[in-house]
Structure formats: structure tokens, C-alpha cells
Write a protein that holds these residues in place. Structure first.
Motif, PDB file in Angstrom:
ATOM      1  N   ALA A 197       0.832  -1.202   0.000  1.00  0.00           N
ATOM      2  CA  ALA A 197       0.000   0.000   0.000  1.00  0.00           C
ATOM      3  C   ALA A 197       0.866   1.252   0.000  1.00  0.00           C
ATOM      4  O   ALA A 197       0.613   2.204  -0.751  1.00  0.00           O
ATOM      5  CB  ALA A 197      -0.931  -0.010   1.206  1.00  0.00           C
ATOM      6  N   ALA A 198       1.908   1.250   0.847  1.00  0.00           N
ATOM      7  CA  ALA A 198       2.808   2.398   0.910  1.00  0.00           C
ATOM      8  C   ALA A 198       3.528   2.608  -0.422  1.00  0.00           C
ATOM      9  O   ALA A 198       3.669   3.742  -0.900  1.00  0.00           O
ATOM     10  CB  ALA A 198       3.826   2.206   2.035  1.00  0.00           C
ATOM     11  N   LYS A 199       3.986   1.511  -1.035  1.00  0.00           N
ATOM     12  CA  LYS A 199       4.685   1.623  -2.316  1.00  0.00           C
ATOM     13  C   LYS A 199       3.752   2.096  -3.421  1.00  0.00           C
ATOM     14  O   LYS A 199       4.153   2.877  -4.291  1.00  0.00           O
ATOM     15  CB  LYS A 199       5.324   0.282  -2.689  1.00  0.00           C
ATOM     16  CG  LYS A 199       6.504  -0.092  -1.816  1.00  0.00           C
ATOM     17  CD  LYS A 199       7.570   0.982  -1.865  1.00  0.00           C
ATOM     18  CE  LYS A 199       8.689   0.750  -0.875  1.00  0.00           C
ATOM     19  NZ  LYS A 199       9.655   1.886  -0.847  1.00  0.00           N
ATOM     20  N   GLN A 257       3.344   5.763  -2.986  1.00  0.00           N
ATOM     21  CA  GLN A 257       4.589   6.438  -3.375  1.00  0.00           C
ATOM     22  C   GLN A 257       4.730   6.499  -4.895  1.00  0.00           C
ATOM     23  O   GLN A 257       5.033   7.561  -5.463  1.00  0.00           O
ATOM     24  CB  GLN A 257       5.779   5.702  -2.766  1.00  0.00           C
ATOM     25  CG  GLN A 257       7.128   6.307  -3.092  1.00  0.00           C
ATOM     26  CD  GLN A 257       8.269   5.465  -2.566  1.00  0.00           C
ATOM     27  OE1 GLN A 257       8.362   4.274  -2.858  1.00  0.00           O
ATOM     28  NE2 GLN A 257       9.127   6.066  -1.761  1.00  0.00           N
ATOM     29  N   MET A 258       4.520   5.376  -5.554  1.00  0.00           N
ATOM     30  CA  MET A 258       4.732   5.299  -6.996  1.00  0.00           C
ATOM     31  C   MET A 258       3.682   6.085  -7.778  1.00  0.00           C
ATOM     32  O   MET A 258       3.899   6.420  -8.947  1.00  0.00           O
ATOM     33  CB  MET A 258       4.752   3.836  -7.435  1.00  0.00           C
ATOM     34  CG  MET A 258       5.951   3.071  -6.890  1.00  0.00           C
ATOM     35  SD  MET A 258       5.849   1.274  -7.112  1.00  0.00           S
ATOM     36  CE  MET A 258       5.976   1.153  -8.897  1.00  0.00           C
ATOM     37  N   LEU A 317       3.825  -8.338  -8.042  1.00  0.00           N
ATOM     38  CA  LEU A 317       4.719  -8.961  -9.014  1.00  0.00           C
ATOM     39  C   LEU A 317       5.428  -7.907  -9.854  1.00  0.00           C
ATOM     40  O   LEU A 317       6.639  -7.983 -10.080  1.00  0.00           O
ATOM     41  CB  LEU A 317       3.922  -9.907  -9.909  1.00  0.00           C
ATOM     42  CG  LEU A 317       4.707 -10.638 -11.003  1.00  0.00           C
ATOM     43  CD1 LEU A 317       5.760 -11.551 -10.405  1.00  0.00           C
ATOM     44  CD2 LEU A 317       3.747 -11.427 -11.891  1.00  0.00           C
ATOM     45  N   ASP A 318       4.673  -6.916 -10.317  1.00  0.00           N
ATOM     46  CA  ASP A 318       5.269  -5.843 -11.112  1.00  0.00           C
ATOM     47  C   ASP A 318       6.345  -5.112 -10.310  1.00  0.00           C
ATOM     48  O   ASP A 318       7.408  -4.765 -10.847  1.00  0.00           O
ATOM     49  CB  ASP A 318       4.191  -4.852 -11.551  1.00  0.00           C
ATOM     50  CG  ASP A 318       3.136  -5.486 -12.445  1.00  0.00           C
ATOM     51  OD1 ASP A 318       3.437  -6.522 -13.066  1.00  0.00           O
ATOM     52  OD2 ASP A 318       2.010  -4.951 -12.501  1.00  0.00           O
ATOM     53  N   TYR A 319       6.068  -4.892  -9.016  1.00  0.00           N
ATOM     54  CA  TYR A 319       7.031  -4.201  -8.158  1.00  0.00           C
ATOM     55  C   TYR A 319       8.326  -5.006  -8.030  1.00  0.00           C
ATOM     56  O   TYR A 319       9.434  -4.456  -8.162  1.00  0.00           O
ATOM     57  CB  TYR A 319       6.418  -3.954  -6.777  1.00  0.00           C
ATOM     58  CG  TYR A 319       7.398  -3.385  -5.782  1.00  0.00           C
ATOM     59  CD1 TYR A 319       7.731  -2.034  -5.819  1.00  0.00           C
ATOM     60  CD2 TYR A 319       8.012  -4.194  -4.831  1.00  0.00           C
ATOM     61  CE1 TYR A 319       8.658  -1.505  -4.932  1.00  0.00           C
ATOM     62  CE2 TYR A 319       8.926  -3.676  -3.937  1.00  0.00           C
ATOM     63  CZ  TYR A 319       9.250  -2.322  -3.989  1.00  0.00           C
ATOM     64  OH  TYR A 319      10.177  -1.817  -3.108  1.00  0.00           O
TER      65      TYR A 319
END
Length: 246
Positions: free
Chosen positions: A52-54, A57-58, A183-185
């Protein structure tokens, strides 16, 4: 089991632990391994609060004011990643329309983010739904409808976001499994070859569907939430099936 993790890692493979359980952040996942004396790097632990944080951020949303429905571990990891969250505790005494109108003034936000919230109630449902209908973005970080203990199904995070979705009449952005954001991350961060990735899990509709959505191989283990009846009656088909990993 830990012996299986050891075997996989001894063959030079990288292991990631993906969890849809928003009640556990990265620290809680790490602690569970520490308690049994097993060392695994934090970068291999992909918790729902971390994702969630990523995602925030992204997508340049960290500074947006976000109304969060979730327990302490979920909130803490968002705060550690500098998310601008609102975490008021509205109890059942706040359920009258006049009181909720007052609460709406205190809880103006740009977005709504849902995990598992053990203190979820009518007031929170009303506030979240109003925010979304007023233009706030709607993100679901924990999609699971139920968990199983002793063969009994118990409500999971679905009881939080489904009523909001019904009331707001807006589909949320889902970032947990079976969505492929995790997965993409990992692919963008660590650059593994997608044709060399195997998704192992016990749930057809989160783990295996996640792998299918991400175009990676899948292995269903029949020691968790999926039984033979469900497996034979679904269109979600894993590439491999094992009764156990032992």
C-alpha cells in the motif's frame, strides 16, 4: 515449511513471501520468522501494508490526505513511509446522522484506503462512502473475503470494503493478490526473469489467480483453503498441484 524454504534457497532460488493479510506489516512478518529462528531478509517479505505504501509512493499519493480503515500494523507501516493518513476512531456511539455529519467535517480526505479493520462500524462506512462519492480515490489493500481456522470460515477484510463499494457504487483499485502490483514491483526492483518465477499458494482465487494474471507458472498446495470440490468446479486452473510440500 521452513525446510522447503531452505531447500529452495539452497538451490540458488530467491524466495518472496507475499501476504494479503493487512493485519501484519513487514515487522510482524519478520517477527514470525525470528520467533522460529529463521533468517530471511526483509526485502523478501512483501506485506500488504508495504505494498500500500509503495503504491501510494509510486503514484505520487503519499502527501494526499487519506482516510485509512485498518488496524495498527497497517497504519504504522503507512506512517513509517510518510503517508499522510487520518486514523480517527469512530465508535458505535457515532452512528447517528447528525454525529456523522460532524465527523465528515473532521475527516475530509483525498482518498480512502481499506485493509482489515477490527473496529469497523457504521460511522466509518458512512464516512468512507461519502468521501468516495465526493471524489476521493478508493484503494483496497486487503481483498480476502475470509480466512479458515479449524475448517471454519471467518470474515476477513472483505467485510470492510464490500459495503463501501456497494454504497458508493464505485469499483476500487485493488493492489493485493490477485492484482499483479506486487509482481510488477518485484520485477522492476529485482529484475528476475518472469519465465523463471513460480507462484506457490493454497488459494485459487488469490494466489493462483495472481500467478495467472501475471503470466507466471502456478503451483496449488492442497493443505490450505482449497478443497477438491472447489478445485473441480472452478475455471481457475493451476499448472501444478501438490497434496503437500512435505
Amino acid at each position: 515449511s521452513l525446510s522447503i524454504l531452505d531447500y529452495i534457497r539452497s538451490r540458488g532460488k530467491h524466495v518472496y513471501i507475499f501476504s494479503n493479510n493487512s493485519k501484519r506489516g513487514t515487522k510482524q512478518l519478520q517477527s514470525r520468522f525470528d520467533q522460529v529462528g529463521y533468517t530471511i531478509p526483509a526485502t523478501s517479505l512483501i506485506s500488504t501494508p508495504f505494498l500500500a505504501a509503495k503504491y501510494l509512493q509510486m503514484n505520487s499519493l503519499l502527501k494526499k490526505k487519506i482516510y485509512v480503515l485498518g488496524d495498527k500494523a497497517f497504519q504504522d507501516e503507512l506512517i513509517e513511509n510518510e503517508a499522510n493518513i487520518i486514523t480517527h476512531k469512530e465508535d458505535n456511539n457515532s452512528a447517528s446522522p447528525s454525529t456523522i455529519i460532524d465527523l465528515l467535517e473532521k475527516n475530509r480526505a483525498d482518498g480512502v484506503l481499506c485493509g482489515y479493520d477490527s473496529e469497523y462500524n457504521y460511522a466509518k462506512l458512512a464516512i468512507a462512502s461519502h468521501l468516495i462519492n465526493s471524489g476521493a480515490f478508493f484503494i483496497v489493500a486487503d481483498y480476502d473475503p475470509y480466512f479458515v481456522i479449524g475448517g471454519i470460515k471467518f470474515p476477513a477484510a472483505g467485510f470492510v470494503h464490500v459495503p463501501i463499494q456497494k454504497m458508493a457504487r464505485i469499483k476500487p483499485t485493488i493492489i493485493c493478490k490477485p492484482n499483479t502490483f506486487a509482481l510488477d514491483y518485484i520485477i522492476n526492483r529485482d529484475r528476475p526473469k518472469i519465465e523463471r518465477i513460480l507462484m506457490i499458494g493454497d488459494s485459487l482465487h488469490t494466489d493462483i489467480q495472481f500467478g495467472i494474471n501475471g503470466n507466471i507458472d502456478t503451483l496449488l498446495v492442497m493443505t490450505g483453503v482449497t478443497n477438491g470440490i472447489e478445485l473441480n468446479s472452478t475455471n481457475v486452473k493451476p499448472r501444478y498441484i501438490l497434496d503437500t510440500l512435505q
